[in-house]
Design an enzyme around this catalytic site. Structure first.
Site, PDB file in Angstrom:
ATOM      1  N   LYS A  17       0.831  -1.214   0.000  1.00 12.67           N
ATOM      2  CA  LYS A  17       0.000   0.000   0.000  1.00 12.67           C
ATOM      3  C   LYS A  17       0.863   1.260   0.000  1.00 12.67           C
ATOM      4  O   LYS A  17       0.644   2.161  -0.794  1.00 12.67           O
ATOM      5  CB  LYS A  17      -0.930   0.016   1.227  1.00 12.67           C
ATOM      6  N   ARG A  92      -9.644   0.886   8.622  1.00 12.25           N
ATOM      7  CA  ARG A  92      -9.233  -0.479   8.953  1.00 12.25           C
ATOM      8  C   ARG A  92     -10.318  -1.215   9.734  1.00 12.25           C
ATOM      9  O   ARG A  92     -10.145  -2.396  10.026  1.00 12.25           O
ATOM     10  CB  ARG A  92      -7.977  -0.446   9.805  1.00 12.25           C
ATOM     11  N   ARG A 131      12.085  -5.988   5.249  1.00 10.06           N
ATOM     12  CA  ARG A 131      12.184  -4.616   4.719  1.00 10.06           C
ATOM     13  C   ARG A 131      12.899  -3.651   5.669  1.00 10.06           C
ATOM     14  O   ARG A 131      12.863  -3.800   6.876  1.00 10.06           O
ATOM     15  CB  ARG A 131      10.816  -4.102   4.291  1.00 10.06           C
ATOM     16  N   ARG A 163      14.754  -0.211  10.617  1.00  5.72           N
ATOM     17  CA  ARG A 163      13.643  -1.152  10.414  1.00  5.72           C
ATOM     18  C   ARG A 163      12.509  -0.728  11.324  1.00  5.72           C
ATOM     19  O   ARG A 163      12.754  -0.231  12.424  1.00  5.72           O
ATOM     20  CB  ARG A 163      14.077  -2.587  10.783  1.00  5.72           C
ATOM     21  N   ARG A 175      -0.386  -8.537  13.099  1.00  3.70           N
ATOM     22  CA  ARG A 175      -0.968  -7.519  12.211  1.00  3.70           C
ATOM     23  C   ARG A 175      -1.843  -8.187  11.143  1.00  3.70           C
ATOM     24  O   ARG A 175      -2.892  -7.660  10.769  1.00  3.70           O
ATOM     25  CB  ARG A 175       0.144  -6.668  11.584  1.00  3.70           C
TER      26      ARG A 175
HETATM   27  P1  AMP Z   1       0.797   0.705   8.706  1.00  2.00           P
HETATM   28  O1  AMP Z   1       1.940   1.663   8.550  1.00  2.00           O
HETATM   29  O2  AMP Z   1      -0.405   1.076   7.891  1.00  2.00           O
HETATM   30  O3  AMP Z   1       1.213  -0.729   8.537  1.00  2.00           O
HETATM   31  O4  AMP Z   1       0.318   0.847  10.233  1.00  2.00           O
HETATM   32  C1  AMP Z   1       1.180   0.529  11.304  1.00  2.00           C
HETATM   33  C2  AMP Z   1       0.385   0.374  12.589  1.00  2.00           C
HETATM   34  O5  AMP Z   1      -0.271   1.618  12.895  1.00  2.00           O
HETATM   35  C3  AMP Z   1      -0.738  -0.652  12.549  1.00  2.00           C
HETATM   36  O6  AMP Z   1      -0.281  -1.976  12.800  1.00  2.00           O
HETATM   37  C4  AMP Z   1      -1.655  -0.139  13.638  1.00  2.00           C
HETATM   38  O7  AMP Z   1      -1.147  -0.426  14.930  1.00  2.00           O
HETATM   39  C5  AMP Z   1      -1.555   1.369  13.451  1.00  2.00           C
HETATM   40  N1  AMP Z   1      -2.573   1.874  12.484  1.00  2.00           N
HETATM   41  C6  AMP Z   1      -2.347   2.458  11.274  1.00  2.00           C
HETATM   42  N2  AMP Z   1      -3.488   2.802  10.669  1.00  2.00           N
HETATM   43  C7  AMP Z   1      -4.485   2.422  11.516  1.00  2.00           C
HETATM   44  C8  AMP Z   1      -5.893   2.475  11.466  1.00  2.00           C
HETATM   45  N3  AMP Z   1      -6.538   2.984  10.399  1.00  2.00           N
HETATM   46  N4  AMP Z   1      -6.593   1.978  12.528  1.00  2.00           N
HETATM   47  C9  AMP Z   1      -5.974   1.461  13.602  1.00  2.00           C
HETATM   48  N5  AMP Z   1      -4.637   1.358  13.711  1.00  2.00           N
HETATM   49  C10 AMP Z   1      -3.882   1.835  12.685  1.00  2.00           C
END
Ligand code: AMP
Length: 236
Positions: A17, A92, A131, A163, A175
């Site tokens: 994404k 989410r 990554r 990281r 996750r």
């Molecule tokens: P990401 O960078 O999108 O993989 O997000 C990293 C972490 O941020 C996730 O594993 C969640 O803990 C938190 N996070 C990001 N976006 C959301 C969201 N829309 N709702 C809840 N937690 C989020």
């Protein structure tokens, strides 16, 4: 003239994404709105919301809807939204999707499309746990798929890398669990609204970008992105 193209990139962690959002920013002049990036920035800055989110993120769980919806609301209020918004990692949960409907209506905006990046789950743990990124310019790398040649970032010459704290295999599995329990059901919701486009995200980065552009911007702009102005004039 295009009206703003607001879209959601849906997909499990590791589906690409963030990578694809950056490609679309470059090629289509859209603005990336990544709740993960915003939460990491808030955690780094030690704001109250950031402090509350930090431990939850490190465990691979979802931050509360309230915190996340608030940061999205604030970002939308700031404006500067280019040719449209790429929601990356948001919504989410069902509650977030409903809140987004309200925020969009308030702002007089309309979702154009919701892209589901389709991947093979088992490959995601390997993709994510390898990554890393350049500390200086943020360029992304991967132990196996995109190493930094000679330990140096070819973009900026930097030699320091980082990281993400939540990219270890165990947290990635958590996750993925959160994705399947909370986020995957949104595909059905947006499908019912006729907004879903499915894109195979196991292909190369460049190929996925091309496919995304073709579903986001039917023909004319897809050709424009490929630099084919003659054809563009023809189809106008
Ligand atoms: P990401 O960078 O999108 O993989 O997000 C990293 C972490 O941020 C996730 O594993 C969640 O803990 C938190 N996070 C990001 N976006 C959301 C969201 N829309 N709702 C809840 N937690 C989020």
């Amino acid at each position: 003239m295009h009206r703003a193209t607001d879209l959601i990139l849906l997909g499990p962690p590791g589906a690409g994404k963030g990578t694809q959002a950056k490609m679309l920013v470059e090629r289509l002049g859209l603005v990336q709105l990544s709740t993960g990036d915003m939460l990491r920035a808030a955690a780094g800055a030690g704001t109250p919301a950031g402090k509350a989110a930090k431990a939850v993120m490190e465990a691979g769980d979802l931050v509360s809807d309230e915190i996340v919806v608030d940061i999205v609301r604030e970002r939308l209020a700031q404006g500067g939204l280019g040719n449209g918004i790429i929601f990356d990692g948001f919504p989410r949960t069902l509650a977030q999707a409903e809140a987004l409907d309200g925020l969009m209506a308030e702002a007089g905006r309309l979702l154009s499309i919701v892209v589901s990046l389709e991947v093979d789950d088992a490959a995601m743990v390997e993709r994510i746990s390898g990554r890393f990124a350049c500390v200086d310019c943020g360029e992304g790398f991967h132990d196996r798929f995109k190493p930094a040649p000679g330990g140096v970032c070819p973009q900026c010459g930097g030699a320091a890398f980082k990281r993400r704290a939540d990219d270890d295999a165990e947290t990635v599995r958590e996750r993925l669990r959160a994705y399947h329990a909370e986020t995957a059901p949104l595909i059905g919701r947006y499908q019912d609204q006729g907004l879903i486009a499915r894109v195979d995200a196991m292909a190369s980065i460049e190929r996925v970008t091309r496919e995304l552009i073709s579903v986001i911007r039917p023909k004319p702009a897809a050709k424009e992105a490929a630099g084919n102005d003659a054809d563009l004039a023809e189809v106008r």
